[in-house]
Design a protein around this motif. Structure first.
Motif, mmCIF file in Angstrom:
data_model
loop_
_atom_site.group_PDB
_atom_site.id
_atom_site.type_symbol
_atom_site.label_atom_id
_atom_site.label_comp_id
_atom_site.label_asym_id
_atom_site.label_seq_id
_atom_site.Cartn_x
_atom_site.Cartn_y
_atom_site.Cartn_z
ATOM 1 N N ASP A 241 156.229 17.216 19.386
ATOM 2 C CA ASP A 241 155.512 18.245 19.243
ATOM 3 C C ASP A 241 154.659 18.881 20.682
ATOM 4 O O ASP A 241 153.991 17.911 21.247
ATOM 5 C CB ASP A 241 154.439 17.968 18.338
ATOM 6 N N GLU B 155 152.866 21.474 20.864
ATOM 7 C CA GLU B 155 151.807 22.551 20.489
ATOM 8 C C GLU B 155 150.323 21.882 21.368
ATOM 9 O O GLU B 155 150.082 20.747 21.379
ATOM 10 C CB GLU B 155 151.213 22.404 18.942
ATOM 11 N N GLN C 170 159.809 24.313 11.550
ATOM 12 C CA GLN C 170 158.620 24.508 11.996
ATOM 13 C C GLN C 170 157.755 25.043 11.103
ATOM 14 O O GLN C 170 158.244 26.041 10.436
ATOM 15 C CB GLN C 170 158.654 25.325 13.042
ATOM 16 N N LYS D 134 158.039 25.198 19.874
ATOM 17 C CA LYS D 134 156.984 24.101 20.353
ATOM 18 C C LYS D 134 157.242 22.986 19.718
ATOM 19 O O LYS D 134 156.687 22.133 19.980
ATOM 20 C CB LYS D 134 155.584 24.913 20.270
ATOM 21 N N VAL D 135 158.010 22.982 18.598
ATOM 22 C CA VAL D 135 158.066 21.653 17.739
ATOM 23 C C VAL D 135 159.445 21.259 17.571
ATOM 24 O O VAL D 135 159.956 22.424 17.183
ATOM 25 C CB VAL D 135 157.126 21.672 16.511
ATOM 26 N N THR E 11 153.941 32.534 24.453
ATOM 27 C CA THR E 11 153.691 31.494 23.454
ATOM 28 C C THR E 11 153.854 31.686 22.014
ATOM 29 O O THR E 11 153.731 32.624 21.429
ATOM 30 C CB THR E 11 152.221 30.625 23.822
ATOM 31 N N SER E 12 154.169 30.744 21.319
ATOM 32 C CA SER E 12 154.235 30.828 19.766
ATOM 33 C C SER E 12 152.990 31.304 19.214
ATOM 34 O O SER E 12 152.044 31.048 19.809
ATOM 35 C CB SER E 12 154.583 29.349 19.204
ATOM 36 N N ASN F 33 151.621 30.223 16.821
ATOM 37 C CA ASN F 33 150.741 28.893 16.282
ATOM 38 C C ASN F 33 150.333 28.133 17.218
ATOM 39 O O ASN F 33 149.762 26.976 17.004
ATOM 40 C CB ASN F 33 151.476 28.245 15.140
ATOM 41 N N SER F 34 150.342 28.693 18.516
ATOM 42 C CA SER F 34 149.970 27.582 19.680
ATOM 43 C C SER F 34 148.391 27.571 19.649
ATOM 44 O O SER F 34 147.532 28.627 19.139
ATOM 45 C CB SER F 34 150.369 28.210 20.912
ATOM 46 N N THR F 35 148.057 26.379 19.956
ATOM 47 C CA THR F 35 146.471 26.018 20.087
ATOM 48 C C THR F 35 145.812 26.319 21.268
ATOM 49 O O THR F 35 144.787 26.114 21.587
ATOM 50 C CB THR F 35 146.216 24.637 19.778
#
Length: 291
Positions: free
Chosen positions: A109, A111, A136, A174-175, A251-252, A254-256
């Protein structure tokens, strides 16, 4: 004669200077530059004060003999780091199922980190009648099927779908989270109990899917960048001298990561580490006079 000797001296000095420029310092002052023969350029580093932040910390006391990068609890052995194209090459764990003591399903992962799986990687599945899916957010985002054929021509090389399949991965992945299951073969038999594998690799599946039982990892590549705010704060002074340039990476959704990630490079005519203050230097040029 003196003029000739002076010219020869300048030629020798030029080549010495050129070699010096090619071996520019790539780390912060006082920081170790290598581990196990692997160069560790900034923003990576091995001790406090040598890396940009904890996400770029490299562990040098690895039992594998390679330096390691830890991302969200997963240790990845590092084989090469490039600041020129913002990539890091790692040994990526293989997922095993129904393979006895080797069985494992490692989720990698990325992220919340400055890393993303490079689209240069292939997703590879091996084994007999193996349906492997990349997942994902509880949804399949890619996959492939490797079928088995006991009568296949052994001269067939590559990963073309017989005992091995491969496909390019989605951008901004990302995952890495894989599920595998057996599918019915041509004779109607299922493959639930067959040994199967899945992994990411920039080499693809190669020509020996059966060799996977003898290895635990394969070479893969991650792209990386730094937070824009981290770049602009210490580096904007020399960036204004037009020696380096940075671009946003995608970036995705859902990236934090709250700050945009940028990848930097020295501009044309300059070389060095664009992540170090004032490190992009002009390339040496010389006109050798006719003697």
């Amino acid at each position: 004669m003196a003029a000739v000797e002076l010219t020869v001296f300048h030629v020798i000095l030029f080549f010495w200077s050129l070699r010096t420029a090619e071996s520019q310092v790539m780390t912060l002052p006082g920081c170790e530059s290598t581990c196990g023969g692997i160069e560790i350029p900034y923003p990576f580093g091995m001790r406090e004060g040598c890396f940009l932040d904890e996400r770029f910390k490299i562990h040098c006391n690895s039992s594998s003999g390679y330096p390691t990068l830890t991302v969200n609890g997963t240790d990845l052995a590092v084989t090469y780091i490039s600041v020129y194209d913002s990539t890091i090459y790692v040994k990526f764990p293989i997922v095993f199922e129904n393979c006895g003591v080797n069985d494992r399903n490692t989720v990698v992962d990325l992220e919340g980190s400055p890393f993303v799986f490079s689209p240069e990687n292939y997703f590879v599945a091996t084994g007999c009648n193996n349906l492997a899916l990349m997942n994902q957010n509880n949804s399949a985002i890619g996959g492939c099927v490797s079928i088995c054929d006991e009568n296949r021509d052994l001269l067939i090389a590559g990963c073309s779908g017989i005992d091995c399949c491969q496909t390019r991965i989605p951008s901004n992945l990302k995952v890495f989270n894989v599920t595998m299951k057996g599918v019915d073969g041509r004779n109607g038999s299922g493959g639930e109990k067959n040994c199967r594998h899945a992994y990411l690799s920039y080499y693809g599946g190669g020509s020996d899917p059966y060799g996977m039982k003898d290895v635990n990892s394969v070479p893969a590549v991650l792209d990386w960048g730094i937070d824009r705010r981290a770049f602009e704060s210490p580096v904007n002074k020399f960036n204004s001298l037009y020696t380096s340039t940075c671009k946003d990476t995608n970036t995705s959704n859902n990236s934090t990561i709250q700050s945009p990630i940028v990848q930097c490079s020295c501009k044309t005519g300059f070389e060095g580490n664009p992540y170090l203050y004032g490190n992009c230097q002009g390339k040496l040029r010389v006109t050798i006079p006719t003697l």
